[in-house]
Scaffold this motif. Structure first.
Motif, mmCIF file in Angstrom:
data_model
loop_
_atom_site.group_PDB
_atom_site.id
_atom_site.type_symbol
_atom_site.label_atom_id
_atom_site.label_comp_id
_atom_site.label_asym_id
_atom_site.label_seq_id
_atom_site.Cartn_x
_atom_site.Cartn_y
_atom_site.Cartn_z
ATOM 1 N N GLN A 12 0.829 -1.206 0.000
ATOM 2 C CA GLN A 12 0.000 0.000 0.000
ATOM 3 C C GLN A 12 0.861 1.254 0.000
ATOM 4 O O GLN A 12 0.531 2.232 -0.666
ATOM 5 N N ASN A 13 1.958 1.232 0.719
ATOM 6 C CA ASN A 13 2.875 2.372 0.739
ATOM 7 C C ASN A 13 3.492 2.597 -0.639
ATOM 8 O O ASN A 13 3.586 3.741 -1.109
ATOM 9 N N LEU A 14 3.905 1.524 -1.296
ATOM 10 C CA LEU A 14 4.476 1.658 -2.647
ATOM 11 C C LEU A 14 3.451 2.222 -3.624
ATOM 12 O O LEU A 14 3.774 3.075 -4.458
ATOM 13 N N LEU A 15 2.212 1.748 -3.527
ATOM 14 C CA LEU A 15 1.156 2.261 -4.405
ATOM 15 C C LEU A 15 0.879 3.732 -4.127
ATOM 16 O O LEU A 15 0.714 4.527 -5.064
ATOM 17 N N ALA A 16 0.860 4.110 -2.854
ATOM 18 C CA ALA A 16 0.618 5.516 -2.488
ATOM 19 C C ALA A 16 1.739 6.407 -3.014
ATOM 20 O O ALA A 16 1.478 7.474 -3.586
ATOM 21 N N GLN A 17 2.978 5.988 -2.838
ATOM 22 C CA GLN A 17 4.109 6.790 -3.324
ATOM 23 C C GLN A 17 4.065 6.922 -4.838
ATOM 24 O O GLN A 17 4.336 7.997 -5.382
ATOM 25 N N ALA A 18 3.723 5.843 -5.523
ATOM 26 C CA ALA A 18 3.632 5.890 -6.986
ATOM 27 C C ALA A 18 2.533 6.855 -7.423
ATOM 28 O O ALA A 18 2.734 7.666 -8.333
ATOM 29 N N LEU A 19 1.375 6.782 -6.772
ATOM 30 C CA LEU A 19 0.277 7.673 -7.113
ATOM 31 C C LEU A 19 0.678 9.133 -6.930
ATOM 32 O O LEU A 19 0.461 9.963 -7.823
ATOM 33 N N LEU A 20 1.269 9.463 -5.805
ATOM 34 C CA LEU A 20 1.660 10.849 -5.544
ATOM 35 C C LEU A 20 2.683 11.347 -6.560
ATOM 36 O O LEU A 20 2.580 12.479 -7.052
ATOM 37 N N ALA A 21 3.652 10.518 -6.886
ATOM 38 C CA ALA A 21 4.663 10.914 -7.871
ATOM 39 C C ALA A 21 4.027 11.148 -9.238
ATOM 40 O O ALA A 21 4.353 12.118 -9.931
ATOM 41 N N LEU A 22 3.111 10.270 -9.622
ATOM 42 C CA LEU A 22 2.457 10.415 -10.921
ATOM 43 C C LEU A 22 1.540 11.632 -10.976
ATOM 44 O O LEU A 22 1.475 12.304 -12.007
ATOM 45 N N ILE A 23 0.833 11.926 -9.888
ATOM 46 C CA ILE A 23 -0.013 13.123 -9.868
ATOM 47 C C ILE A 23 0.851 14.357 -10.073
ATOM 48 O O ILE A 23 0.491 15.253 -10.845
ATOM 49 N N ALA A 24 1.992 14.398 -9.400
ATOM 50 C CA ALA A 24 2.894 15.546 -9.539
ATOM 51 C C ALA A 24 3.400 15.678 -10.971
ATOM 52 O O ALA A 24 3.590 16.788 -11.465
ATOM 53 N N GLU A 25 3.595 14.564 -11.642
ATOM 54 C CA GLU A 25 4.131 14.582 -13.011
ATOM 55 C C GLU A 25 3.093 14.923 -14.065
ATOM 56 O O GLU A 25 3.347 15.717 -14.962
ATOM 57 N N LYS A 26 1.928 14.268 -13.988
ATOM 58 C CA LYS A 26 1.003 14.442 -15.107
ATOM 59 C C LYS A 26 -0.449 14.708 -14.727
ATOM 60 O O LYS A 26 -1.303 14.772 -15.593
ATOM 61 N N GLY A 27 -0.725 14.867 -13.448
ATOM 62 C CA GLY A 27 -2.092 15.161 -13.031
ATOM 63 C C GLY A 27 -2.887 13.894 -12.810
ATOM 64 O O GLY A 27 -2.660 12.870 -13.465
ATOM 65 N N TYR A 28 -3.812 13.971 -11.898
ATOM 66 C CA TYR A 28 -4.580 12.801 -11.469
ATOM 67 C C TYR A 28 -5.383 12.174 -12.606
ATOM 68 O O TYR A 28 -5.388 10.958 -12.781
ATOM 69 N N ASP A 29 -6.074 12.982 -13.377
ATOM 70 C CA ASP A 29 -6.967 12.445 -14.407
ATOM 71 C C ASP A 29 -6.242 11.663 -15.489
ATOM 72 O O ASP A 29 -6.820 10.768 -16.098
ATOM 73 N N ARG A 101 1.285 19.266 -1.380
ATOM 74 C CA ARG A 101 1.300 19.947 -2.682
ATOM 75 C C ARG A 101 0.525 19.137 -3.719
ATOM 76 O O ARG A 101 -0.256 19.674 -4.501
ATOM 77 N N VAL A 102 0.720 17.840 -3.709
ATOM 78 C CA VAL A 102 0.031 16.981 -4.667
ATOM 79 C C VAL A 102 -1.459 16.899 -4.345
ATOM 80 O O VAL A 102 -2.304 17.026 -5.226
ATOM 81 N N LEU A 103 -1.782 16.719 -3.071
ATOM 82 C CA LEU A 103 -3.186 16.533 -2.702
ATOM 83 C C LEU A 103 -4.017 17.797 -2.870
ATOM 84 O O LEU A 103 -5.179 17.727 -3.264
ATOM 85 N N LEU A 104 -3.436 18.945 -2.560
ATOM 86 C CA LEU A 104 -4.197 20.196 -2.637
ATOM 87 C C LEU A 104 -3.859 21.036 -3.855
ATOM 88 O O LEU A 104 -4.457 22.085 -4.054
ATOM 89 N N GLY A 105 -2.910 20.597 -4.650
ATOM 90 C CA GLY A 105 -2.471 21.374 -5.803
ATOM 91 C C GLY A 105 -3.437 21.317 -6.968
ATOM 92 O O GLY A 105 -4.410 20.562 -6.978
ATOM 93 N N SER A 106 -3.143 22.103 -7.965
ATOM 94 C CA SER A 106 -4.031 22.230 -9.124
ATOM 95 C C SER A 106 -4.078 20.955 -9.965
ATOM 96 O O SER A 106 -4.997 20.774 -10.746
ATOM 97 N N ARG A 107 -3.101 20.053 -9.802
ATOM 98 C CA ARG A 107 -3.103 18.814 -10.585
ATOM 99 C C ARG A 107 -3.829 17.680 -9.877
ATOM 100 O O ARG A 107 -4.026 16.620 -10.438
ATOM 101 N N GLY A 108 -4.210 17.895 -8.638
ATOM 102 C CA GLY A 108 -4.960 16.893 -7.886
ATOM 103 C C GLY A 108 -6.446 17.018 -8.188
ATOM 104 O O GLY A 108 -6.892 17.995 -8.779
ATOM 105 N N PRO A 109 -7.224 16.051 -7.756
ATOM 106 C CA PRO A 109 -8.661 16.091 -8.027
ATOM 107 C C PRO A 109 -9.376 17.113 -7.145
ATOM 108 O O PRO A 109 -9.130 17.186 -5.949
ATOM 109 N N ALA A 110 -10.267 17.893 -7.744
ATOM 110 C CA ALA A 110 -11.011 18.912 -7.004
ATOM 111 C C ALA A 110 -11.912 18.275 -5.953
ATOM 112 O O ALA A 110 -12.170 18.865 -4.906
ATOM 113 N N SER A 111 -12.382 17.074 -6.213
ATOM 114 C CA SER A 111 -13.264 16.403 -5.254
ATOM 115 C C SER A 111 -12.567 16.160 -3.925
ATOM 116 O O SER A 111 -13.208 16.112 -2.877
ATOM 117 N N LEU A 112 -11.249 16.028 -3.949
ATOM 118 C CA LEU A 112 -10.500 15.809 -2.728
ATOM 119 C C LEU A 112 -10.559 17.043 -1.829
ATOM 120 O O LEU A 112 -10.774 16.927 -0.621
#
Length: 190
Positions: A12-29, A101-112
């Motif tokens: 779960q930690n590896l998946l979370a780290q991967a998700l955060l890195a990818l959101i920072a790179e290319k946005g959640y969607d 930054r990833v969770l509240l940033g402009s590349r993260g999902p607004a629903s969050l």
């Protein structure tokens, strides 16, 4: 059983780290589950043993941060100086700036952000008694307090944290907490 628990947490930690890195790179969607599993070096089917979809993974990651922030905000003694609470919030954000930054940033999902506002507002309403003579309804004041706090955190992060957590704590008190709480809630002097 203990070894299995550690493996689950590690995955779960590896998946979370991967998700955060990818959101920072290319946005959640733009992220797919395949992207996440490849980045985490985890099998595609393994992802589904832990989560239904990427939204559930994101909620899991966000809930950890939200719970920690809510504990800072609402785990304090009644009557605690708002600037001191603000300092704790901004120290937390500074210490966890990459995740926030990833969770509240402009590349993260607004629903969050809406989820954070909803949970925070519920806590404000639980922790404060509405002022009966206030022209501002308590639910609006609670929403404003939380949404403004998030906006201040977002501004601070987007501007590369130009002020110290101590300074931001004072800004938080002067700009957000003091005007909102005193106009809509009964303040317990404790």
């Amino acid at each position: 059983m203990h070894v299995r628990d550690r493996r689950v947490k590690r995955t779960q930690n590896l998946l979370a780290q991967a998700l955060l890195a990818l959101i920072a790179e290319k946005g959640y969607d733009a992220i797919t589950i395949r992207d996440i599993t490849e980045r985490a070096d985890i099998g595609y089917a393994t992802f589904f043993r832990h989560y239904r979809d990427k939204d559930e993974l994101l909620r899991d990651v966000a809930d950890v941060v939200i719970n920690e922030l809510l504990e800072i905000l609402f785990g304090q003694q009644p009557g605690q100086e708002p600037a001191a609470v603000g300092q704790l919030i901004f120290r937390y954000v500074a210490d966890h700036s990459a995740v926030v930054r990833v969770l509240l940033g402009s590349r993260g999902p607004a629903s969050l952000v809406q989820h954070v506002i909803q949970r925070g507002s519920e806590n404000v309403l639980r922790q404060n008694k509405p002022r009966p003579d206030s022209p501002v309804p308590a639910e609006i004041a609670a929403h404003h307090l939380v949404a403004s706090s998030i906006a201040l955190i977002q501004w601070w992060i987007e501007h590369d944290m130009p002020y110290s957590p101590e300074h931001m704590g004072e800004i938080y008190r002067q700009l957000i907490v003091q005007p909102t709480l005193t106009s809509a809630f009964i303040i317990d002097p404790a």
